[in-house]
Design a protein around this motif. Structure first.
Motif, PDB file in Angstrom:
ATOM      1  N   ALA A  64      -6.105   0.759   8.153  1.00 24.93           N
ATOM      2  CA  ALA A  64      -6.615   0.490   6.791  1.00 24.93           C
ATOM      3  C   ALA A  64      -6.126   1.526   5.788  1.00 24.93           C
ATOM      4  CB  ALA A  64      -8.142   0.446   6.794  1.00 24.93           C
ATOM      5  N   GLY A  65      -5.339   2.460   6.275  1.00 23.61           N
ATOM      6  CA  GLY A  65      -4.864   3.518   5.390  1.00 23.61           C
ATOM      7  C   GLY A  65      -5.818   4.714   5.361  1.00 23.61           C
ATOM      8  N   ASN A  66      -5.464   5.729   4.579  1.00 24.46           N
ATOM      9  CA  ASN A  66      -6.270   6.940   4.504  1.00 24.46           C
ATOM     10  C   ASN A  66      -7.460   6.761   3.571  1.00 24.46           C
ATOM     11  OD1 ASN A  66      -4.472   8.326   6.201  1.00 24.46           O
ATOM     12  ND2 ASN A  66      -3.127   8.841   4.445  1.00 24.46           N
ATOM     13  N   ASP A  67      -8.529   7.492   3.882  1.00 27.92           N
ATOM     14  CA  ASP A  67      -9.636   7.572   2.915  1.00 27.92           C
ATOM     15  C   ASP A  67      -9.125   8.257   1.643  1.00 27.92           C
ATOM     16  OD1 ASP A  67     -11.177   6.436   4.868  1.00 27.92           O
ATOM     17  OD2 ASP A  67     -12.134   8.331   5.490  1.00 27.92           O
ATOM     18  N   THR A  68      -9.736   7.905   0.522  1.00 27.78           N
ATOM     19  CA  THR A  68      -9.269   8.483  -0.754  1.00 27.78           C
ATOM     20  C   THR A  68     -10.448   8.715  -1.697  1.00 27.78           C
ATOM     21  OG1 THR A  68      -7.678   8.233  -2.543  1.00 27.78           O
ATOM     22  CG2 THR A  68      -8.842   6.239  -1.824  1.00 27.78           C
ATOM     23  N   PHE A  69     -10.236   9.579  -2.725  1.00 33.50           N
ATOM     24  CA  PHE A  69     -11.252   9.884  -3.746  1.00 33.50           C
ATOM     25  C   PHE A  69     -10.702   9.443  -5.099  1.00 33.50           C
ATOM     26  CE2 PHE A  69     -11.977  12.899  -0.349  1.00 33.50           C
ATOM     27  CZ  PHE A  69     -13.373  12.895  -0.205  1.00 33.50           C
ATOM     28  N   VAL A  70     -11.582   8.877  -5.915  1.00 37.07           N
ATOM     29  CA  VAL A  70     -11.204   8.494  -7.290  1.00 37.07           C
ATOM     30  C   VAL A  70     -12.275   8.996  -8.250  1.00 37.07           C
ATOM     31  CG1 VAL A  70      -9.903   6.469  -6.569  1.00 37.07           C
ATOM     32  CG2 VAL A  70     -12.337   6.252  -7.111  1.00 37.07           C
ATOM     33  N   CYS A  71     -11.879   9.125  -9.428  1.00 45.00           N
ATOM     34  CA  CYS A  71     -12.849   9.488 -10.469  1.00 45.00           C
ATOM     35  C   CYS A  71     -13.526   8.237 -10.988  1.00 45.00           C
ATOM     36  CB  CYS A  71     -12.145  10.226 -11.628  1.00 45.00           C
ATOM     37  SG  CYS A  71     -11.429  11.805 -11.137  1.00 45.00           S
ATOM     38  N   ASP A  72     -14.719   8.403 -11.473  1.00 43.17           N
ATOM     39  CA  ASP A  72     -15.472   7.266 -11.991  1.00 43.17           C
ATOM     40  C   ASP A  72     -14.688   6.608 -13.110  1.00 43.17           C
ATOM     41  OD1 ASP A  72     -17.492   5.474 -12.338  1.00 43.17           O
ATOM     42  OD2 ASP A  72     -18.681   6.768 -13.651  1.00 43.17           O
ATOM     43  N   GLY A  73     -14.547   5.288 -12.908  1.00 38.61           N
ATOM     44  CA  GLY A  73     -13.831   4.514 -13.914  1.00 38.61           C
ATOM     45  C   GLY A  73     -12.360   4.361 -13.626  1.00 38.61           C
ATOM     46  N   THR A  74     -11.887   4.953 -12.552  1.00 38.45           N
ATOM     47  CA  THR A  74     -10.473   4.807 -12.186  1.00 38.45           C
ATOM     48  C   THR A  74     -10.360   3.937 -10.942  1.00 38.45           C
ATOM     49  OG1 THR A  74     -10.464   6.780 -10.805  1.00 38.45           O
ATOM     50  CG2 THR A  74      -9.943   7.072 -13.172  1.00 38.45           C
ATOM     51  N   SER A  75      -9.110   3.600 -10.601  1.00 34.60           N
ATOM     52  CA  SER A  75      -8.858   2.699  -9.477  1.00 34.60           C
ATOM     53  C   SER A  75      -7.996   3.389  -8.427  1.00 34.60           C
ATOM     54  CB  SER A  75      -8.138   1.422  -9.939  1.00 34.60           C
ATOM     55  OG  SER A  75      -8.928   0.735 -10.894  1.00 34.60           O
ATOM     56  N   ALA A  76      -7.974   2.764  -7.197  1.00 36.41           N
ATOM     57  CA  ALA A  76      -7.129   3.235  -6.102  1.00 36.41           C
ATOM     58  C   ALA A  76      -6.549   2.016  -5.372  1.00 36.41           C
ATOM     59  CB  ALA A  76      -7.918   4.103  -5.132  1.00 36.41           C
ATOM     60  N   VAL A  77      -5.342   2.177  -4.887  1.00 30.00           N
ATOM     61  CA  VAL A  77      -4.703   1.098  -4.117  1.00 30.00           C
ATOM     62  C   VAL A  77      -4.923   1.377  -2.626  1.00 30.00           C
ATOM     63  CG1 VAL A  77      -2.562  -0.093  -3.556  1.00 30.00           C
ATOM     64  CG2 VAL A  77      -2.983   0.710  -5.899  1.00 30.00           C
TER      65      VAL A  77
END
Length: 334
Positions: free
Chosen positions: A291-304
């Motif tokens: 499923a890929g690596n875990d990731t962190f995003v900032c509120d209101g942003t997106s991640a692929v």
């Protein structure tokens, strides 16, 4: 006396032996010292050459029971009035052309004596040979299952012929293997070196196989379970291999193989006949998915997200994803 063959006698009542066949005139001359007289009887004596006994046989050798037709072939100038046959086995006949049946093997001297009306006789002896038929022993009757074969045999002769020959390995041997598809009576003709034949038989009963059906093939994924759907009629049943089955002795066990497996269902009936059928379980291995690596995003942003290792994908939960069925959806969590 002048006997007509160049010999004479001065006895009053002579006897004379004629050594050459033919008709002879006899002359008697009497003389009392004073008077003389002559008497001639033409062809008075017929010196018969006698019969030449002979006979023919329909055959002079054969197998028990052996019947021979005897035919008189005697040559004689005078009529034959008596035929005396002795067949060599204690039996006799007075017929001119008798037949006789020999029931015991052996060599017999057949004698014919013929007597003519002239009182002349002759004798001839010819041999008759009678052979025994083969003393045949065969295998007992056999019982097999459909599709099987069995050894049958016959002994006691020199030559063998099995019929029907189409369902034996060799119809001319005394130990063939039979593979009939239906119950069959095999006739065996056994001959010896004299051409005598004995006929016997061996019956092979063919029992049908019990019905069996292993059911349809299956497709599962590794670590899954599927139920086999076998059926049949018999007194026992078993699946092999049994290690990956819940119960190998029932028709519909659960199967949980780790690799693709061909399961064989065997059903046996009261006759000892066994039928077999197969069901193939294809085990598809699980995909090696990432499923890929875990990731962190900032509120209101997106991640692929980056999934790999499969042909089709379903992401869950579907919340915050722009597409749940692609490997690289965009997540916009809040």
């Amino acid at each position: 006396w002048h006997f007509g063959d160049g010999t004479t006698s001065s006895l009053q009542n002579p006897s004379h032996l004629y050594s050459i066949p033919g008709n002879y005139s006899v002359t008697l001359v009497t003389d009392n010292g004073i008077c003389r007289d002559t008497l001639v009887k033409p062809n008075l004596v017929d010196a018969d050459p006698g019969p030449s006994a002979d006979f023919n046989m329909s055959a002079n050798a054969g197998c028990v029971p052996f019947t021979v037709q005897f035919t008189d072939a005697t040559l004689s100038d005078s009529v034959v009035s008596i035929w005396s046959w002795s067949f060599g086995d204690g039996n006799v006949s007075g017929l001119q052309n008798p037949n006789h049946t020999y029931t015991i093997a052996g060599t017999y001297n057949v004698r014919l004596i013929v007597l003519t009306v002239a009182g002349c006789l002759d004798t001839i002896i010819q041999p008759v040979t009678v052979y025994n038929n083969p003393n045949v022993n065969t295998s007992p009757d056999r019982i097999i299952c459909e599709g099987d074969s069995v050894l049958i045999f016959a002994t006691g002769g020199s030559f063998y012929n099995w019929t029907p020959g189409i369902s034996v390995t060799d119809s001319t041997t005394n130990f063939p293997r039979a593979f009939p598809t239906t119950s069959t009576n095999y006739i065996i003709e056994v001959s010896n070196g004299f051409g005598c034949t004995t006929v016997d038989s061996v019956f092979v009963t063919v029992n049908p196989l019990p019905p069996v059906n292993a059911g349809p093939d299956r497709v599962i994924c590794n670590f899954d379970t599927t139920q086999l759907n076998g059926s049949g009629t018999g007194i026992s049943s078993t699946w092999t291999p049994a290690a990956s089955l819940s119960d190998a002795s029932i028709f519909q066990p659960n199967a949980f193989p780790n690799v693709s497996t061909n399961y064989i269902l065997s059903v046996s009936d009261a006759n000892g006949c066994t039928s077999r059928d197969t069901a193939f379980v294809l085990v598809n291995q699980l995909p090696n998915v990432s499923a890929g690596n875990d990731t962190f995003v900032c509120d209101g942003t997106s991640a692929v997200l980056n999934a790999s290792g499969a042909n089709a994908y379903v992401w869950s939960p579907a919340t915050f994803l722009n597409n749940t069925t692609v490997p690289n959806p965009v997540s916009t969590p809040s």
